[in-house]
Structures are given as C-alpha cells and as structure tokens.
Scaffold this motif. Structure first.
Motif, mmCIF file in Angstrom:
data_model
loop_
_atom_site.group_PDB
_atom_site.id
_atom_site.type_symbol
_atom_site.label_atom_id
_atom_site.label_comp_id
_atom_site.label_asym_id
_atom_site.label_seq_id
_atom_site.Cartn_x
_atom_site.Cartn_y
_atom_site.Cartn_z
ATOM 1 N N ILE A 1 0.834 -1.208 0.000
ATOM 2 C CA ILE A 1 0.000 0.000 0.000
ATOM 3 C C ILE A 1 0.867 1.256 0.000
ATOM 4 C CG2 ILE A 1 -1.685 1.311 1.360
ATOM 5 C CD1 ILE A 1 -2.870 -1.393 2.206
ATOM 6 N N ARG A 2 1.937 1.201 0.776
ATOM 7 C CA ARG A 2 2.840 2.358 0.824
ATOM 8 C C ARG A 2 3.418 2.630 -0.563
ATOM 9 N NH1 ARG A 2 8.435 3.698 2.307
ATOM 10 N NH2 ARG A 2 8.984 1.522 1.993
ATOM 11 N N ALA A 3 3.856 1.551 -1.230
ATOM 12 C CA ALA A 3 4.428 1.728 -2.560
ATOM 13 C C ALA A 3 3.384 2.292 -3.521
ATOM 14 C CB ALA A 3 4.956 0.392 -3.087
ATOM 15 N N ALA A 4 2.145 1.834 -3.382
ATOM 16 C CA ALA A 4 1.087 2.311 -4.282
ATOM 17 C C ALA A 4 0.821 3.796 -4.061
ATOM 18 C CB ALA A 4 -0.188 1.502 -4.067
ATOM 19 N N ILE A 5 0.824 4.207 -2.804
ATOM 20 C CA ILE A 5 0.596 5.625 -2.510
ATOM 21 C C ILE A 5 1.744 6.460 -3.075
ATOM 22 C CG2 ILE A 5 0.495 7.345 -0.660
ATOM 23 C CD1 ILE A 5 -0.992 5.229 1.021
ATOM 24 N N LEU A 6 2.975 5.969 -2.871
ATOM 25 C CA LEU A 6 4.128 6.734 -3.345
ATOM 26 C C LEU A 6 4.220 6.749 -4.868
ATOM 27 C CD1 LEU A 6 6.893 5.708 -0.770
ATOM 28 C CD2 LEU A 6 5.450 7.737 -0.782
ATOM 29 N N SER A 7 3.595 5.767 -5.520
ATOM 30 C CA SER A 7 3.679 5.714 -6.978
ATOM 31 C C SER A 7 2.719 6.698 -7.648
ATOM 32 C CB SER A 7 3.374 4.299 -7.481
ATOM 33 O OG SER A 7 1.989 4.051 -7.422
ATOM 34 N N THR A 8 1.798 7.264 -6.878
ATOM 35 C CA THR A 8 0.890 8.250 -7.461
ATOM 36 C C THR A 8 1.690 9.512 -7.795
ATOM 37 O OG1 THR A 8 -0.795 7.367 -5.999
ATOM 38 C CG2 THR A 8 -1.320 9.412 -7.137
ATOM 39 N N PRO A 9 1.563 9.997 -9.042
ATOM 40 C CA PRO A 9 2.410 11.120 -9.455
ATOM 41 C C PRO A 9 2.260 12.340 -8.533
ATOM 42 C CG PRO A 9 1.194 10.254 -11.327
ATOM 43 C CD PRO A 9 0.677 9.549 -10.115
ATOM 44 N N LYS A 10 3.370 13.047 -8.357
ATOM 45 C CA LYS A 10 3.400 14.223 -7.501
ATOM 46 C C LYS A 10 2.389 15.276 -7.979
ATOM 47 C CE LYS A 10 7.067 17.317 -5.863
ATOM 48 N NZ LYS A 10 7.441 18.299 -6.888
ATOM 49 N N GLY A 11 2.213 15.334 -9.289
ATOM 50 C CA GLY A 11 1.273 16.298 -9.858
ATOM 51 C C GLY A 11 -0.146 16.140 -9.341
ATOM 52 N N GLN A 12 -0.498 14.933 -8.926
ATOM 53 C CA GLN A 12 -1.836 14.720 -8.385
ATOM 54 C C GLN A 12 -1.986 15.399 -7.026
ATOM 55 O OE1 GLN A 12 -4.593 12.967 -9.769
ATOM 56 N NE2 GLN A 12 -3.372 13.335 -11.586
ATOM 57 N N TRP A 13 -0.946 15.309 -6.209
ATOM 58 C CA TRP A 13 -0.952 16.045 -4.941
ATOM 59 C C TRP A 13 -1.066 17.543 -5.209
ATOM 60 C CZ3 TRP A 13 -1.423 14.093 -0.183
ATOM 61 C CH2 TRP A 13 -1.020 12.773 0.065
#
Lengths: 227, 247
Positions: A114-126
């Motif tokens: 889950i951690r890896a999945a969260i970190l894989s979301t592109p920074k641009g989405q944040w």
C-alpha cells in the motif's frame, strides 16, 4: 487384480475424505483467510499511513513493526503466539492465535504494498489537489487513495492467494483446517501420497476461484485507468 | 491584486529567485517569459505555495504572507491562501479516476462545501464555456491534450479564484491543439480575470498581456507593456532571448 483392489481402496478413501476435507476448508481455511485478510488490510492501511505521515514516533513504530514481522518466519511467529505466550500467562485458543498471527504477518507485508502504491501516485496529483485548496488529508482521501487502491489490487490479490495457502501452517498450532484434516486421514489410512494430492487439489480449487475473483476486481478498477 | 516584495527562493545551494518585486493589478494579465531555468515556473509555484519562498512577502487580495528562513506556515493558513488562486498545470494533472464533470465538481464539493447539484450545474456551465459540454461524462484519458487542458482551466475556474495561474499550459500540447487552449485563456483575460501566465507563446504574450515580465537568471530583467518589451526594448538580454525564440 491386486492393482485393481488397491485402486478401488484408494478411490474409496479419497471419495470418503473429500467432503470432510472440503468441509474443513469451508469451516476453517476460508474464514481464516477472509478474516485475516480483512484485518490485515486494515492494519496494513494504518501502518502505511503511519509510515508516510512524517510524524517521527509513528514512522519509527511502523518501521519497527514491519521489520519484526517481515524479518521472522511466520511459523515461528505462530509458535510464539500459541506455544510461547502461555508461559507468561496469555493463553490463546488455536483459531484466535492463528487469526492474530496471520493478521500481524499479512499486515506487515501488505503495508509495504500500500505504501508503494501511494508513493507511486504522481506528484502532480498532490499538487493539483492542493491547488484547488484541499488539505493534505482531503487530498489523500479523495485523490491519492482511490488511485493507489487501483494500483495495489494486483499485488494485494497475489498476497491474498498466497494467504490461502499459508493458512495450512495453522495446522501446526492445532487448528483443524484442511491440511490438518488431510494429515489425520493420511495417518489413519496410510495413503499419504494420494491424500496430500487430494488436499493440494482442494487448495487449487480455492485459489482458482479466488484468482478469478481477483481478475474481475482488476477489470472493474481498470475502467478509468490513465493511459 | 498581487504584490511580491523582495522574494527569494533557493533549492539547496542554487538560488532560483533572487529578489523578485512585482505587482499585478486586478483584472490584468501578466505574462512571464524567459529562458528555461530563469525561475519563471518557481515564481508561479510560489504564488500558490507549491514552493515556499525563503524570504520576502507575497500579497494576494487581502492576505499577506511574510517569509523568513525557517518560517513554518500552518496548514490551514496555506490552504486558505491557496484557495485564492487557481492553477493550470503544464501536464494538466487531471484526476484520472474521476470523469470530466467530477474533476470540476471535486473541489467545489470537498473544499467549498457546495451541494452536488450546485457544483454540477456550475461545472456544466464551465464546460460549455470551454466548449466541452459533450465530454462531461468521459474520463480524462479519453480526451485529447487540448481538451484535457481546457478541463484543467474549468477545474481551476470552478473554485472562483481571485487569480488564475498558468504554468506553461500549452507546452505539452501538439502544435495543432495549442490554439484552442490559448483561445479560452484569451477569453478569460478579456472577461477581466486576473491572470499570471508563464509561457513560450510570444504571440499570446504580445496579444493578450497587459504586462510582460522577462525573467533571466532568477531576476526580473525587464518588465513593461508588450510593445515596450517586444518592440522598444534595448536590454541586450531581452533582445538575445527574443532573437532565439523568433528563430
């Protein structure tokens, strides 16, 4: 002639034992899998959130937990919980001990997924979420997690299927799940080869059904995948 | 509407902004141009706190923020400040798990607490405005780049920001799709939206800007009306840059 008699005997044993073993599966293996997977996911989710929270004590706690439960064998963890804890006055029944052991172990592994999945979301989405005025929590809940969940379905599905098979370890702490049942029949009939093949076959049935469920779930999440 | 005073920003040892002073009046469009690495994008990102300046002050509307090294802004303070601006990104950054109309509704519902009905109505109005009414129920990946960027503009507009920030909004687009996005931006400028646009589209700067800002090596090398920058400038750095772009 002799061969025929032997074949008949084996077929008799296998068909007599098929439903008792399947029943052990439905009564113990399946509930054990479903309960520990659900609890493990919840634990994994909070561990992952703690890990990326940036709050030092939480990060340290999450890291420590994952370190311990990923770094030691599941079998040993189960033995400590079931055979070890009574010596300090904590006695668990076999089934709760198995649930606890598998949950803690799965929680540690899945938290990394889950951690890896969260970190894989592109920074641009944040950044996009922040730019429309969202707080960190809102961005996480509404924008990042829905995308992270989609990414984590295949690896979590894998770990779910491996959990089905791992539950056979519960036999070692006297839970009468499928494998334990198979052992009992094998011991009574002296036909270990055929009995264990039968047990393997029933595990295969379970995991086939689950793989199918997994691929359905993946297809559902695929609907809006960004290309 | 916007006032920057003595703004500094560095990443590690690299000073990216070295004392920026700038004012943009309400209803005006400021276009920031300059070579890559000159600090244009960083300047824009400071305006909605995607980067936190090391020194100086930013005023947008009624709110002023002062920065010093080590300044820690409260999260609520940052969110409130950000809500005054809308941002359009080079890579659109639409939410891939939401449909077009949901993308535009999301902030209205979650941040502004509008009802879903109101948010949807506003979103559909904005989609009509950017010419994408028929795409409301599609997912972002089903749209062309130009269409995605127009949705990005609608998403920013939906929050009723005081200022719209554009970070190279057409740089990722195929050439034939650039026009449709610039047209929407031009319409917004004519309606009196306050805008800060970082772009390489010199024609857009010439046509639409009230103020052109030429940045070079972390400072504003020159600023003025389009005519002053593009025609009358005698600044050698400006001329060198414009020559390169024109070629």
């Amino acid at each position: 002639m002799v061969l025929d008699e032997r074949a008949e005997r084996i077929i008799g044993i296998l068909s007599d034992s098929f439903f008792p073993i399947l029943k052990a599966g439905l009564y113990f293996t399946v509930p054990l899998t479903l309960i520990t997977f659900t609890l493990g996911l919840i634990l994994a989710f909070f561990t992952a959130i703690a890990r990326i929270s940036g709050i030092k004590p939480l990060v340290a706690l999450a890291k420590f937990y994952v370190w311990i439960f990923r770094g030691t064998p599941l079998l040993v963890q189960l033995f400590i919980l079931f055979y070890g804890l009574p010596s300090v006055g904590i006695t668990l029944d076999p089934f709760p001990a198995a649930v606890l052991g598998f949950t803690l172990n799965k929680g540690a592994y899945s938290s990394e997924i889950i951690r890896a999945a969260i970190l894989s979301t592109p920074k641009g989405q944040w950044e996009a979420a922040y730019s429309i005025g969202m707080t960190r929590a809102q961005a996480m809940r509404r924008i990042i997690l829905p995308q992270a969940i989609r990414v984590s379905v295949p690896p979590l599905g894998n770990s779910f299927i491996s959990l089905v098979k791992d539950t056979s370890l519960a036999a070692t702490i006297t839970v009468t799940e499928m494998f334990q049942k198979g052992q009992q029949v094998a011991a009574a009939t002296y036909e270990p080869l055929w009995l264990y093949i039968e047990v393997a076959f029933i595990y295969l049935m379970f995991s086939t059904v689950l793989s199918y469920a997994q691929s359905m779930l993946e297809r559902r999440f695929d609907r809006s995948v960004a290309k | 509407m916007i006032k920057l005073e003595n703004l500094y920003k560095s990443f590690g040892d690299i000073d990216v902004l070295k004392g920026i002073n700038l004012e943009v009046e309400k209803g005006k469009t400021a276009v920031v141009i300059g070579p890559s690495g000159s600090g244009k994008t960083t300047l824009l990102r400071c305006l909605n706190l995607l980067e936190i300046p090391n020194q100086g002050s930013i005023t947008i509307g009624e709110k002023e923020l002062q920065f010093q090294s080590g300044t820690k802004l409260k999260p609520t303070q940052m969110t409130l400040f950000r809500q005054q601006t809308g941002m359009v990104f080079q890579s659109y950054n639409l939410f891939p798990h939401l449909t077009v109309v949901e993308n535009i509704m999301e902030g209205q519902v979650v941040v502004l607490k509008r009802s879903k009905t109101d948010a949807k109505k506003r979103s559909l109005d904005l989609l009509a405005k950017v010419g994408l009414s028929d795409r409301a129920e599609m997912y972002p990946h089903q749209l062309s780049g130009g269409q995605q960027q127009r949705v990005g503009i609608a998403r920013a507009m939906a929050m009723d920001p005081k200022v719209l920030l554009f970070d190279e909004p057409t740089s990722a687009l195929d050439p034939e799709l650039v026009g449709e996005v610039l047209k929407v931006m031009k319409d917004l400028a004519e309606e009196g939206m306050t805008m800060v646009v970082v772009t390489h589209e010199m024609e857009f700067a010439r046509d639409v800007a009230d103020q052109v800002i030429f940045m070079d090596q972390g400072v504003i090398a020159e600023k003025g009306t389009p005519e002053e920058i593009f025609t009358l400038s005698t600044n050698p750095r400006t001329q060198q840059f414009l020559n390169k772009v024109a070629r």
